[in-house]
Design a protein around this motif. Structure first.
Motif, PDB file in Angstrom:
ATOM      1  N   ARG A 181       0.833  -1.250  -0.023  1.00 59.10           N
ATOM      2  CA  ARG A 181       0.009  -0.122  -0.024  1.00 59.10           C
ATOM      3  C   ARG A 181       0.955   1.352   0.091  1.00 59.10           C
ATOM      4  N   ALA A 182       1.846   1.296   0.955  1.00 62.07           N
ATOM      5  CA  ALA A 182       2.682   2.458   0.679  1.00 62.07           C
ATOM      6  C   ALA A 182       3.491   2.765  -0.498  1.00 62.07           C
ATOM      7  N   LEU A 183       3.871   1.630  -1.129  1.00 59.37           N
ATOM      8  CA  LEU A 183       4.433   1.889  -2.607  1.00 59.37           C
ATOM      9  C   LEU A 183       3.545   2.275  -3.355  1.00 59.37           C
ATOM     10  N   VAL A 185       0.692   4.181  -3.256  1.00 62.16           N
ATOM     11  CA  VAL A 185       0.322   5.458  -2.839  1.00 62.16           C
ATOM     12  C   VAL A 185       1.173   6.285  -3.364  1.00 62.16           C
ATOM     13  N   LEU A 186       2.646   6.073  -3.010  1.00 63.13           N
ATOM     14  CA  LEU A 186       3.859   6.973  -3.219  1.00 63.13           C
ATOM     15  C   LEU A 186       3.759   6.992  -4.879  1.00 63.13           C
ATOM     16  N   VAL A 187       3.809   5.780  -5.726  1.00 62.12           N
ATOM     17  CA  VAL A 187       3.584   5.978  -7.143  1.00 62.12           C
ATOM     18  C   VAL A 187       2.633   6.578  -7.606  1.00 62.12           C
ATOM     19  N   ARG A 188       1.340   6.460  -7.217  1.00 59.11           N
ATOM     20  CA  ARG A 188       0.139   6.919  -8.072  1.00 59.11           C
ATOM     21  C   ARG A 188      -0.159   8.511  -7.546  1.00 59.11           C
ATOM     22  N   LYS A 189       0.446   8.722  -6.321  1.00 63.02           N
ATOM     23  CA  LYS A 189       0.131  10.144  -5.911  1.00 63.02           C
ATOM     24  C   LYS A 189       1.060  11.012  -6.406  1.00 63.02           C
ATOM     25  N   SER A 190       2.265  10.501  -6.007  1.00 56.23           N
ATOM     26  CA  SER A 190       3.592  11.570  -6.186  1.00 56.23           C
ATOM     27  C   SER A 190       4.094  11.265  -7.352  1.00 56.23           C
ATOM     28  N   TRP A 191       4.327  10.035  -8.037  1.00 57.12           N
ATOM     29  CA  TRP A 191       4.845   9.829  -9.343  1.00 57.12           C
ATOM     30  C   TRP A 191       3.856  10.099 -10.694  1.00 57.12           C
ATOM     31  N   LYS A 192       2.547   9.988 -10.128  1.00 55.76           N
ATOM     32  CA  LYS A 192       1.397   9.997 -11.277  1.00 55.76           C
ATOM     33  C   LYS A 192       1.517   8.933 -12.248  1.00 55.76           C
ATOM     34  N   CYS A 193       2.013   7.819 -11.766  1.00 55.33           N
ATOM     35  CA  CYS A 193       1.991   6.650 -12.452  1.00 55.33           C
ATOM     36  C   CYS A 193       1.141   5.625 -12.199  1.00 55.33           C
ATOM     37  N   GLY A 194       0.951   4.379 -12.941  1.00 51.11           N
ATOM     38  CA  GLY A 194       0.263   3.339 -12.432  1.00 51.11           C
ATOM     39  C   GLY A 194       0.893   2.478 -11.801  1.00 51.11           C
TER      40      GLY A 194
END
Length: 243
Positions: A181-183, A185-194
């Protein structure tokens, strides 16, 4: 023919890039790891709503440009992954160098120097799959820098290409370095990636990965797609075929 969709599969050595591609195309898993010395190009075909699309899948390696073909011209395949567009913000060269150094100095993972994405003709790539090992934080750092490089080297005016970050080796869940979940959230919200996870060894979510990826490319109105194209039917869980 519906056109050609170009996908680049990138990641640190040993994370399972080739294993994911081979499981998708041929339904097999190489038990013995053999490092990919140079980039390879796979050219399977996909049937989408009555239209045939050629997939051009680049298996990223540290070597020179891809060989002309690796694999049959019409291998059975299905496609693509839910992904958001890559972030357009440029990262500082100091941050990129630090992360690159961390990736290069990893011991057990055997991580190597990042490939030079300037040679990849990024404007011609329709989607990116960035693979890391859920047990290796260094391989995740490697993916982080790859995403930064894609954002920095994407030519001005080129259409945005979906990026999906894939955590491979889900079958080794107990050894993972961070909660899913932590990863995510980081990828989707901060990196804007799937983001998604898979197991190339057991063919878990491998077909779903490519199905969602191609769906995302077509939904974004890729230059090769037809506006009426949509995925039709369902994927057999053990075969790479679109029905």
């Amino acid at each position: 023919m519906g056109g050609t969709l170009r996908v680049a599969v990138l990641g640190a050595p040993g994370v399972g890039k080739t294993a994911i591609i081979r499981q998708f195309l041929y339904g097999d898993f190489p038990e013995r790891h053999r490092p990919t010395a140079a980039r390879r190009l796979y050219r399977p075909a996909v049937l989408l709503n009555g239209a045939v699309y050629d997939l051009s899948i680049s298996d990223g390696g540290p070597g020179p440009a891809p060989a002309p073909t690796a694999g049959p011209a019409t291998a059975p395949a299905a496609a693509a992954a839910s992904a958001a567009s890559s972030s357009s913000a440029s990262a500082s060269s100091a941050a990129a160098s630090a992360a690159t150094s961390a990736a290069s100095s990893a011991g057990d993972g055997g991580l190597q120097e990042l490939p030079d994405l300037k040679d990849w003709s990024l404007q011609d790539i329709d989607a990116f799959v960035l693979v890391y090992d859920i047990c290796s934080p260094e391989s995740f750092d490697y993916v982080k820098v790859l995403r930064q490089q894609i954002a920095e080297n994407r030519p001005a005016g080129a259409p945005e290409a979906p990026i999906i970050v894939v955590g491979n080796k889900r079958d080794q869940q107990r050894q993972r370095f961070s909660p899913r979940r932590a990863l995510a959230v980081l990828v989707r919200k901060s990196w804007k990636c799937g983001y998604m996870e898979c197991s190339a060894k057991y063919n878990w979510h491998v077909v779903l990965l490519f199905k969602e990826l191609l769906s995302s490319v077509l939904a974004r109105g890729c230059k090769h797609s037809h506006p009426a194209i949509r995925l039709q039917g369902a994927l057999h869980p053990n075969r790479c075929s679109l029905m």
